[in-house]
Design a protein around this motif. Structure first.
Motif, PDB file in Angstrom:
ATOM      1  N   PHE A  65       0.836  -1.199   0.000  1.00 21.64           N
ATOM      2  CA  PHE A  65       0.000   0.000   0.000  1.00 21.64           C
ATOM      3  C   PHE A  65       0.873   1.253   0.000  1.00 21.64           C
ATOM      4  O   PHE A  65       0.940   1.984   0.990  1.00 21.64           O
ATOM      5  CB  PHE A  65      -0.935   0.000   1.216  1.00 21.64           C
ATOM      6  CG  PHE A  65      -1.760  -1.249   1.321  1.00 21.64           C
ATOM      7  CD1 PHE A  65      -2.706  -1.557   0.361  1.00 21.64           C
ATOM      8  CD2 PHE A  65      -1.562  -2.130   2.366  1.00 21.64           C
ATOM      9  CE1 PHE A  65      -3.457  -2.719   0.451  1.00 21.64           C
ATOM     10  CE2 PHE A  65      -2.305  -3.291   2.464  1.00 21.64           C
ATOM     11  CZ  PHE A  65      -3.259  -3.591   1.503  1.00 21.64           C
ATOM     12  N   PRO A  66       1.563   1.510  -1.114  1.00 20.16           N
ATOM     13  CA  PRO A  66       2.453   2.679  -1.155  1.00 20.16           C
ATOM     14  C   PRO A  66       1.655   3.982  -1.154  1.00 20.16           C
ATOM     15  O   PRO A  66       0.510   4.030  -1.604  1.00 20.16           O
ATOM     16  CB  PRO A  66       3.190   2.494  -2.489  1.00 20.16           C
ATOM     17  CG  PRO A  66       2.257   1.691  -3.326  1.00 20.16           C
ATOM     18  CD  PRO A  66       1.509   0.794  -2.376  1.00 20.16           C
ATOM     19  N   ILE A  67       2.267   5.003  -0.613  1.00 22.27           N
ATOM     20  CA  ILE A  67       1.675   6.338  -0.685  1.00 22.27           C
ATOM     21  C   ILE A  67       2.252   6.993  -1.929  1.00 22.27           C
ATOM     22  O   ILE A  67       3.439   7.298  -1.999  1.00 22.27           O
ATOM     23  CB  ILE A  67       1.971   7.147   0.586  1.00 22.27           C
ATOM     24  CG1 ILE A  67       1.290   6.479   1.777  1.00 22.27           C
ATOM     25  CG2 ILE A  67       1.497   8.595   0.427  1.00 22.27           C
ATOM     26  CD1 ILE A  67       1.563   7.125   3.109  1.00 22.27           C
ATOM     27  N   ASP A  68       1.393   7.141  -2.928  1.00 20.36           N
ATOM     28  CA  ASP A  68       1.817   7.702  -4.207  1.00 20.36           C
ATOM     29  C   ASP A  68       0.637   8.450  -4.823  1.00 20.36           C
ATOM     30  O   ASP A  68      -0.318   8.788  -4.119  1.00 20.36           O
ATOM     31  CB  ASP A  68       2.340   6.592  -5.140  1.00 20.36           C
ATOM     32  CG  ASP A  68       1.324   5.476  -5.372  1.00 20.36           C
ATOM     33  OD1 ASP A  68       0.112   5.697  -5.147  1.00 20.36           O
ATOM     34  OD2 ASP A  68       1.737   4.381  -5.788  1.00 20.36           O
ATOM     35  N   ALA A  69       0.675   8.679  -6.114  1.00 22.83           N
ATOM     36  CA  ALA A  69      -0.387   9.447  -6.771  1.00 22.83           C
ATOM     37  C   ALA A  69      -1.759   8.802  -6.588  1.00 22.83           C
ATOM     38  O   ALA A  69      -2.774   9.500  -6.539  1.00 22.83           O
ATOM     39  CB  ALA A  69      -0.070   9.616  -8.249  1.00 22.83           C
ATOM     40  N   SER A  70      -1.798   7.469  -6.447  1.00 22.06           N
ATOM     41  CA  SER A  70      -3.097   6.799  -6.292  1.00 22.06           C
ATOM     42  C   SER A  70      -3.740   7.089  -4.945  1.00 22.06           C
ATOM     43  O   SER A  70      -4.942   6.894  -4.780  1.00 22.06           O
ATOM     44  CB  SER A  70      -2.940   5.286  -6.483  1.00 22.06           C
ATOM     45  OG  SER A  70      -2.223   4.725  -5.391  1.00 22.06           O
ATOM     46  N   THR A  71      -2.966   7.563  -3.980  1.00 26.71           N
ATOM     47  CA  THR A  71      -3.534   7.896  -2.673  1.00 26.71           C
ATOM     48  C   THR A  71      -3.883   9.377  -2.547  1.00 26.71           C
ATOM     49  O   THR A  71      -4.442   9.777  -1.529  1.00 26.71           O
ATOM     50  CB  THR A  71      -2.583   7.490  -1.526  1.00 26.71           C
ATOM     51  OG1 THR A  71      -1.325   8.108  -1.718  1.00 26.71           O
ATOM     52  CG2 THR A  71      -2.424   5.994  -1.436  1.00 26.71           C
ATOM     53  N   ASP A  72      -3.564  10.161  -3.569  1.00 25.88           N
ATOM     54  CA  ASP A  72      -4.006  11.556  -3.557  1.00 25.88           C
ATOM     55  C   ASP A  72      -5.529  11.580  -3.615  1.00 25.88           C
ATOM     56  O   ASP A  72      -6.142  10.769  -4.307  1.00 25.88           O
ATOM     57  CB  ASP A  72      -3.460  12.317  -4.765  1.00 25.88           C
ATOM     58  CG  ASP A  72      -1.965  12.537  -4.702  1.00 25.88           C
ATOM     59  OD1 ASP A  72      -1.387  12.385  -3.602  1.00 25.88           O
ATOM     60  OD2 ASP A  72      -1.375  12.840  -5.757  1.00 25.88           O
ATOM     61  N   LEU A  73      -6.126  12.507  -2.892  1.00 24.53           N
ATOM     62  CA  LEU A  73      -7.577  12.602  -2.926  1.00 24.53           C
ATOM     63  C   LEU A  73      -8.032  13.124  -4.279  1.00 24.53           C
ATOM     64  O   LEU A  73      -7.487  14.113  -4.778  1.00 24.53           O
ATOM     65  CB  LEU A  73      -8.070  13.536  -1.831  1.00 24.53           C
ATOM     66  CG  LEU A  73      -7.983  12.996  -0.419  1.00 24.53           C
ATOM     67  CD1 LEU A  73      -8.374  14.078   0.572  1.00 24.53           C
ATOM     68  CD2 LEU A  73      -8.850  11.778  -0.240  1.00 24.53           C
ATOM     69  N   PRO A  74      -9.026  12.476  -4.864  1.00 22.93           N
ATOM     70  CA  PRO A  74      -9.543  12.983  -6.134  1.00 22.93           C
ATOM     71  C   PRO A  74     -10.326  14.267  -5.905  1.00 22.93           C
ATOM     72  O   PRO A  74     -10.833  14.514  -4.807  1.00 22.93           O
ATOM     73  CB  PRO A  74     -10.467  11.850  -6.607  1.00 22.93           C
ATOM     74  CG  PRO A  74     -10.890  11.157  -5.354  1.00 22.93           C
ATOM     75  CD  PRO A  74      -9.729  11.273  -4.410  1.00 22.93           C
ATOM     76  N   ASP A  75     -10.408  15.075  -6.905  1.00 27.88           N
ATOM     77  CA  ASP A  75     -11.213  16.286  -6.827  1.00 27.88           C
ATOM     78  C   ASP A  75     -12.033  16.375  -8.101  1.00 27.88           C
ATOM     79  O   ASP A  75     -11.630  16.981  -9.081  1.00 27.88           O
ATOM     80  CB  ASP A  75     -10.326  17.517  -6.653  1.00 27.88           C
ATOM     81  CG  ASP A  75     -11.132  18.765  -6.330  1.00 27.88           C
ATOM     82  OD1 ASP A  75     -12.384  18.666  -6.230  1.00 27.88           O
ATOM     83  OD2 ASP A  75     -10.531  19.833  -6.180  1.00 27.88           O
ATOM     84  N   THR A  76     -13.184  15.722  -8.083  1.00 30.32           N
ATOM     85  CA  THR A  76     -14.035  15.653  -9.271  1.00 30.32           C
ATOM     86  C   THR A  76     -15.041  16.790  -9.326  1.00 30.32           C
ATOM     87  O   THR A  76     -15.747  16.936 -10.317  1.00 30.32           O
ATOM     88  CB  THR A  76     -14.803  14.320  -9.298  1.00 30.32           C
ATOM     89  OG1 THR A  76     -15.695  14.283  -8.178  1.00 30.32           O
ATOM     90  CG2 THR A  76     -13.861  13.129  -9.257  1.00 30.32           C
ATOM     91  N   GLY A  77     -15.136  17.545  -8.239  1.00 25.56           N
ATOM     92  CA  GLY A  77     -16.110  18.631  -8.196  1.00 25.56           C
ATOM     93  C   GLY A  77     -17.374  18.277  -7.446  1.00 25.56           C
ATOM     94  O   GLY A  77     -18.198  19.142  -7.182  1.00 25.56           O
TER      95      GLY A  77
END
Length: 195
Positions: A65-77
């Protein structure tokens, strides 16, 4: 001012150990995986591993479970769009061969060792405590979510539903946790936390 007289850590050892853990997990499973085997596969020593990670569980958790771009919170609006994307990413991570091999052992260890559980959650604390809490506060101001819903509540709902689906749906889980499942589960979660 403190001076470090030791040798600087070689980041290549970190990367090699993390890669070795992922590669070995898919072949042996969590229970049979040893720190000694990881060290040998990574071309290093057990003491080098233990200088970086206090236990096999800590190492495996970071590897799987690496902390990388996939763990950034999405911001879909929208909160619904964010929940849908968080679910999609959760499914993607939890259905990798390494995660499927590691989860039973990690869950068992975290259930019996609360300090391990707390330490592993600290890895994702910044994402949850600041980012997701802020996102929920904004959604509460817009009237999308009840104000008492916390980042921990939402995280438990996302991870819990996905994990239970993984445990109960058999070997072809990745196929059954498809876009239809993600859409249905998004609706279930967002309606459950809606104002």
């Amino acid at each position: 001012m403190a001076t470090d007289f030791g040798r600087p850590r070689d980041p290549r050892i970190d990367a090699a150990a993390l890669t070795a853990a992922v590669e070995l997990l898919t072949g042996t499973g969590y229970a049979e995986l040893t720190v000694d085997a990881i060290a040998r596969h990574a071309g290093t020593s057990k003491p080098a591993i233990y200088r970086r990670w206090p236990s096999k569980a800590h190492l495996v958790h970071e590897a799987v479970f690496p902390i990388d771009a996939s763990t950034d919170l999405p911001d879909t609006g929208s909160l619904a769009g964010d929940v849908r994307e968080m679910l999609r990413r959760t499914v993607a991570v939890l259905t990798t061969p390494a995660a499927r091999a590691a989860l039973p052992g990690l869950i068992a260890e975290m259930a019996t060792d609360l300090t391990l559980h707390a330490a592993l959650l600290v890895r994702f604390n910044d994402i949850l405590a600041r980012g997701l809490a802020d996102r929920l506060a904004d959604a509460a101001e817009r009237g999308e979510v009840r104000p008492e819903v916390t980042a921990a509540d939402l995280t438990e709902a996302l991870a819990g539903i996905t994990l239970l689906a993984l445990l109960t749906r058999g070997s072809d889980t990745a196929a059954t946790l498809d876009d239809t499942w993600i859409d249905r589960t998004t609706t279930l979660i967002t309606k459950g936390i809606a104002r």
